[in-house]
Design a protein around this motif. Structure first.
Motif, short mmCIF file in Angstrom:
data_model
loop_
_atom_site.label_atom_id
_atom_site.label_comp_id
_atom_site.label_asym_id
_atom_site.label_seq_id
_atom_site.Cartn_x
_atom_site.Cartn_y
_atom_site.Cartn_z
N ASP A 1 0.83 -1.20 0.00
CA ASP A 1 0.00 0.00 0.00
C ASP A 1 0.87 1.26 0.00
N ILE A 2 1.96 1.21 0.76
CA ILE A 2 2.87 2.36 0.81
C ILE A 2 3.52 2.58 -0.55
N VAL A 3 3.96 1.50 -1.18
CA VAL A 3 4.56 1.60 -2.51
C VAL A 3 3.55 2.15 -3.50
N ASN A 4 2.32 1.69 -3.42
CA ASN A 4 1.28 2.12 -4.35
C ASN A 4 1.04 3.61 -4.28
N ILE A 5 0.94 4.14 -3.06
CA ILE A 5 0.68 5.58 -2.93
C ILE A 5 1.89 6.39 -3.38
N GLU A 6 3.09 5.85 -3.15
CA GLU A 6 4.30 6.55 -3.59
C GLU A 6 4.42 6.55 -5.11
N ARG A 7 4.07 5.44 -5.74
CA ARG A 7 4.16 5.38 -7.20
C ARG A 7 3.19 6.37 -7.86
N LYS A 8 2.05 6.57 -7.23
CA LYS A 8 1.06 7.50 -7.78
C LYS A 8 1.40 8.96 -7.45
N ASN A 9 2.15 9.15 -6.35
CA ASN A 9 2.48 10.50 -5.90
C ASN A 9 3.95 10.54 -5.49
N PRO A 10 4.88 10.54 -6.44
CA PRO A 10 6.31 10.46 -6.13
C PRO A 10 6.76 11.55 -5.15
N GLY A 11 7.48 11.11 -4.13
CA GLY A 11 7.96 12.03 -3.10
C GLY A 11 7.06 12.13 -1.89
N TYR A 12 5.85 11.57 -1.99
CA TYR A 12 4.84 11.71 -0.93
C TYR A 12 5.31 11.09 0.38
N ILE A 13 5.85 9.88 0.34
CA ILE A 13 6.21 9.17 1.56
C ILE A 13 7.33 9.89 2.30
N ARG A 14 8.39 10.22 1.61
CA ARG A 14 9.53 10.84 2.29
C ARG A 14 9.17 12.21 2.86
N LEU A 15 8.42 13.00 2.09
CA LEU A 15 8.05 14.34 2.58
C LEU A 15 7.13 14.25 3.79
#
Length: 281
Positions: A198-212
């Motif tokens: 799920d984390i990978v999925n949201i990051e692939r759709k919104n690059p940079g989202y997880i780290r920020l």
């Protein structure tokens, strides 16, 4: 990079795993396996394809912390007891401060440094047989001011477990907010992988989202990053303090032995030797 004491793999897109692999000693950490863990975490950090890093342990337990037998052997070397302390820099850059999302999948015991690795991750998912603890408390290893429990579960529970050296079971860890989920042991790996997907999925759709978002949330908890051993400088300071206190004890004992054997004046003269002036001038 190849590793002897752990397994580093990337089972799916965006997911890397570090699996501690010394099941015969419940994945206790020697100075060698500790360095491999640091190296593998750095490998994941440098890999642009990795979004999530999962920590696991083979066998009955996640990690029981420092390998006490190995530490005992280190005491026979020139560095002595400080050999471990000089190399242990905490797990902040490998977990809470790591540029990827980090998940700990914990079964069995997570004790001492193994506990720090588990609860330092962004998400901690545990099996229903998991136990957390700080056994070093029972031989007098101070940890109060720098322990993550102060911020994660509050001073009351921190005092309870540091004062008694008791272990915390899975139900208690979930109830007081130390972990995110408790699952049956047989479901631990798949539950962790599902969360990672799920984390990978949201990051692939919104690059940079997880780290920020990770950085933004961490920013709201600066005390946790400044004062606990998540901060490698704090972990290093603890090593220096331990070494200094040991040397100070020897120095003070030598001074008072001199006072007892040769008298106060002779002891004071020796204490002031080498300085440009005496303390009473």
């Amino acid at each position: 990079m190849s590793y002897e004491f752990l397994i580093y793999d990337k089972p799916e897109d965006g997911i890397a795993r570090i699996t501690l692999n010394r099941p015969e000693v419940l994945n206790a950490l020697s100075t060698y396996s500790l360095q491999e863990l640091y190296d593998a975490a750095a490998e994941a950090a440098a890999d642009d394809s990795v979004v999530v890093l999962i920590y696991r342990g083979t066998g009955r337990s996640f990690c029981v912390g420092r390998d006490f037998k190995h530490s005992a052997e280190l005491q026979k070397t020139e560095e002595g007891w400080f050999a471990w302390r000089k190399r242990y820099k905490g797990f902040g850059p490998q977990t809470w401060l790591h540029p990827k999302a980090t998940i700990a999948a914990v079964q069995g015991h997570a004790l001492g440094g193994g506990h720090n690795l588990a609860v330092g991750c962004d998400l901690t998912i545990i099996a229903d047989n998991a136990k957390f603890g700080y056994p070093e408390a029972r031989y007098g290893q101070l940890a109060g001011r720098n322990h993550m429990w102060n911020w994660l579960v509050g001073p009351k529970k921190t005092k309870e477990y540091l004062f008694t050296g008791r272990n915390m079971d899975a139900e208690e860890a979930l109830r007081i907010g130390l972990v995110n989920h408790v699952v049956p042991l047989a479901e631990l790996d798949e539950f962790s992988m599902t969360m990672a997907r799920d984390i990978v999925n949201i990051e692939r759709k919104n690059p940079g989202y997880i780290r920020l978002n990770k950085m933004d949330i961490n920013y709201r908890h600066q005390e946790l990053m400044m004062y606990t051993t998540l901060n490698p400088d704090v972990a290093a300071q603890k090593a220096l303090e331990t070494e200094f206190i040991t040397r100070m004890k020897k120095s003070q004992e030598a001074f008072y032995d001199n006072v007892s054997e040769k008298g106060i004046h002779a002891a004071m003269d020796k204490m002031h030797s080498g300085f440009s002036s005496k303390g009473n001038e």
